[in-house]
Design a protein around this motif. Sequence first.
Motif, short mmCIF file in Angstrom:
data_model
loop_
_atom_site.label_atom_id
_atom_site.label_comp_id
_atom_site.label_asym_id
_atom_site.label_seq_id
_atom_site.Cartn_x
_atom_site.Cartn_y
_atom_site.Cartn_z
N GLU A 190 0.83 -1.20 0.00
CA GLU A 190 0.00 0.00 0.00
C GLU A 190 0.88 1.26 0.00
O GLU A 190 0.57 2.25 -0.65
CB GLU A 190 -0.92 -0.02 1.22
CG GLU A 190 -2.03 1.00 1.15
CD GLU A 190 -3.17 0.75 2.13
OE1 GLU A 190 -3.24 -0.36 2.72
OE2 GLU A 190 -3.98 1.67 2.32
N GLU A 191 1.98 1.20 0.74
CA GLU A 191 2.89 2.36 0.81
C GLU A 191 3.44 2.71 -0.57
O GLU A 191 3.48 3.87 -0.96
CB GLU A 191 4.07 2.07 1.77
CG GLU A 191 3.73 2.09 3.24
CD GLU A 191 2.91 0.86 3.69
OE1 GLU A 191 2.90 -0.17 2.97
OE2 GLU A 191 2.28 0.93 4.77
N GLU A 192 3.86 1.66 -1.30
CA GLU A 192 4.41 1.91 -2.64
C GLU A 192 3.33 2.42 -3.59
O GLU A 192 3.57 3.31 -4.42
CB GLU A 192 5.01 0.62 -3.21
CG GLU A 192 6.33 0.24 -2.58
CD GLU A 192 6.77 -1.13 -3.05
OE1 GLU A 192 7.79 -1.22 -3.75
OE2 GLU A 192 6.07 -2.13 -2.73
N PHE A 193 2.14 1.85 -3.43
CA PHE A 193 1.01 2.29 -4.26
C PHE A 193 0.75 3.78 -4.04
O PHE A 193 0.63 4.57 -4.97
CB PHE A 193 -0.22 1.44 -3.90
CG PHE A 193 -1.47 1.84 -4.60
CD1 PHE A 193 -1.67 1.49 -5.93
CD2 PHE A 193 -2.46 2.57 -3.95
CE1 PHE A 193 -2.83 1.86 -6.60
CE2 PHE A 193 -3.62 2.94 -4.60
CZ PHE A 193 -3.80 2.58 -5.93
N THR A 194 0.69 4.16 -2.76
CA THR A 194 0.46 5.56 -2.42
C THR A 194 1.57 6.44 -2.99
O THR A 194 1.31 7.49 -3.59
CB THR A 194 0.41 5.71 -0.88
OG1 THR A 194 -0.69 4.96 -0.40
CG2 THR A 194 0.26 7.16 -0.45
N ALA A 195 2.81 5.97 -2.82
CA ALA A 195 3.95 6.77 -3.28
C ALA A 195 3.88 7.01 -4.78
O ALA A 195 4.16 8.11 -5.27
CB ALA A 195 5.26 6.07 -2.91
N ASP A 196 3.45 5.98 -5.54
CA ASP A 196 3.35 6.14 -7.00
C ASP A 196 2.35 7.24 -7.36
O ASP A 196 2.59 8.04 -8.26
CB ASP A 196 2.95 4.81 -7.65
CG ASP A 196 4.12 3.84 -7.72
OD1 ASP A 196 5.27 4.29 -7.50
OD2 ASP A 196 3.88 2.64 -7.96
N TYR A 197 1.21 7.24 -6.66
CA TYR A 197 0.18 8.24 -7.01
C TYR A 197 0.56 9.64 -6.51
O TYR A 197 0.17 10.63 -7.15
CB TYR A 197 -1.21 7.79 -6.54
CG TYR A 197 -1.79 6.86 -7.58
CD1 TYR A 197 -2.45 7.38 -8.68
CD2 TYR A 197 -1.58 5.49 -7.53
CE1 TYR A 197 -2.93 6.56 -9.69
CE2 TYR A 197 -2.04 4.65 -8.53
CZ TYR A 197 -2.73 5.19 -9.61
OH TYR A 197 -3.18 4.39 -10.62
N LEU A 198 1.33 9.71 -5.44
CA LEU A 198 1.80 11.03 -5.00
C LEU A 198 2.88 11.54 -5.97
O LEU A 198 2.92 12.73 -6.29
CB LEU A 198 2.34 10.96 -3.57
CG LEU A 198 1.25 10.74 -2.50
CD1 LEU A 198 1.90 10.50 -1.14
CD2 LEU A 198 0.27 11.90 -2.43
N ASN A 199 3.71 10.62 -6.48
CA ASN A 199 4.71 11.02 -7.48
C ASN A 199 4.03 11.56 -8.73
O ASN A 199 4.44 12.56 -9.30
CB ASN A 199 5.59 9.83 -7.89
CG ASN A 199 6.63 9.53 -6.83
OD1 ASN A 199 6.92 10.37 -5.97
ND2 ASN A 199 7.18 8.34 -6.87
N HIS A 200 2.99 10.82 -9.15
CA HIS A 200 2.22 11.24 -10.33
C HIS A 200 1.69 12.66 -10.13
O HIS A 200 1.82 13.53 -11.00
CB HIS A 200 1.08 10.23 -10.55
CG HIS A 200 -0.08 10.74 -11.33
ND1 HIS A 200 -0.01 11.02 -12.69
CD2 HIS A 200 -1.35 11.03 -10.97
CE1 HIS A 200 -1.18 11.43 -13.11
NE2 HIS A 200 -2.02 11.46 -12.08
N LEU A 201 1.14 12.93 -8.94
CA LEU A 201 0.59 14.26 -8.67
C LEU A 201 1.70 15.31 -8.65
O LEU A 201 1.56 16.40 -9.23
CB LEU A 201 -0.18 14.23 -7.33
CG LEU A 201 -0.74 15.56 -6.85
CD1 LEU A 201 -1.66 16.20 -7.89
CD2 LEU A 201 -1.52 15.36 -5.54
N GLU A 202 2.81 14.96 -8.02
CA GLU A 202 3.90 15.96 -7.94
C GLU A 202 4.46 16.27 -9.33
O GLU A 202 4.80 17.42 -9.64
CB GLU A 202 5.01 15.48 -7.01
CG GLU A 202 6.06 16.56 -6.81
CD GLU A 202 6.98 16.32 -5.61
OE1 GLU A 202 7.04 15.17 -5.13
OE2 GLU A 202 7.63 17.30 -5.17
N GLU A 203 4.50 15.23 -10.18
CA GLU A 203 4.98 15.45 -11.55
C GLU A 203 4.07 16.46 -12.26
O GLU A 203 4.53 17.37 -12.93
CB GLU A 203 4.95 14.11 -12.29
CG GLU A 203 6.26 13.77 -12.95
CD GLU A 203 6.20 12.43 -13.68
OE1 GLU A 203 5.80 11.43 -13.05
OE2 GLU A 203 6.55 12.40 -14.87
#
Length: 448
Positions: A190-203
């Motif tokens: 779940e942590e990695e999943f969250t991190a991917d979507y936060l990265n997407h948003l930050e990009e």
Amino acid sequence: MIEVPDSEILPLSLEHGFWTWSAQAKVSPIPVKSAKGVYFWDVDGKRYLDLNSMVMCANIGHGDERVIAAIVEQAHELPFAGPPMATRPRAALGKLLAQITPGDLDRFLFTLGGADANENAIKLARGYTGRHKILARYRSYHGASAGAMAATGDPRRVAWEPNLMPGVVHFLDPYRYRSTFHRANPELSEEEFTADYLNHLEEIITYEGPETVAAILLETVTGTNGVIIPPKGYLAGVRSLCDRYGILLICDEVMSGFGRTGRWFAVDHWDVVPDLMTMAKGLTSGYAPLGAVAMRAKIAEFFNEHAYQSGLTYNAHPISLAAAVANIQVLQQDHLVEHSAEMGPVLHQMLTNLGEQHPSVGEVRSIGLFGAIELVRDRKTKEPMAPYNGSSVEMIALRKYLLDHGVYLYTHWHTILIIPPLIITPEQLKDGFAVLDKALEITDSAAR
Ligand SMILES: Cc1ncc(COP(=O)(O)O)c(C=O)c1O
């Protein structure tokens, strides 16, 4: 009052009414005559179990005499006062809301519903930051006025494009069941999943230029687009991206607020305080039209010296405010937020059982009394029972079966939403699920 016999309610409504979201020749409204608790009745006396709280709003249930009395009392004392006036219900509602909203959200701008609450939140954010872009998600609905529709990510905006409010950029939701990024590695944490979507948003923030972004607007728990519950760390992550880049966080709690998720507001589950929070629906449980924008002290203070250039004739309408005060008191007196929290696992278990018994159930999700069932033709491929933004013979037949058997709920494309009044008992929910259990045989027959 014009005399309208029961038999004329439907034909006269059809003759003179104009129906939203519909081709006029295709509507088939239920001629509803009365409602009490978790039920409503049509003119022929047929009873419906309301598993959609009418429009996801009747949180305290129908026909509560305490709210009706408050409306009548307010109508006698002062049925209307203009927006520049201070009134007793305005004083009372502000005080009550400040007690139940998180953090220092303690100033409130009142509107007529959810769309104009979001419109005003966007204006407040633009005014406060001096920036213009709004980032919002694809799987979202924020209302049908031009600004709220522009922010809406789902296809309800498409008919009016390109003539909607400019300046909105959409991004992807952390929607695990159909995650674009994770088809090849569905088992990631779940942590990695969250991190991917936060990265997407930050990009996206980086590409758009942070200095142009006024606010990130999101439904804390996505409503009509499928009860999508944020994964662990996601909301806190969005909050810190906002803080890092000077962007305001607007949480749309129009559907998820007032006990729906088992807390007063969905943000309370993750201890995140948005800068602006919009509400409507459960604010009055539908007894009168009302929306609101809650704002943090820093935003309210900014407008101490800057005039806020917007308004509504019915801003802070006394009858709606009185209904909201009484509604919140009912939620408190009857411990309905706590009841919703207690019913959460009950609903979740019923949903899980359905999933185990029916091959057409792809996934179930719920939080408090906010639930969704995704129907699929194939569990492996996850092919939905109806296409995105479409329907299917099976979904139409399923809905018809439910209505014929006295269960009212909302189906959206290939999903079924379960959003009952918060007063519902396990027995009443069980009655509804017994009908649903039979109805799912229709979609099961189309599942591989
Ligand atoms: C999350 C959300 N925001 C905003 C709205 C718009 O509210 P209204 O229809 O009161 O304008 C809705 C309505 O369904 C909603 O679900």
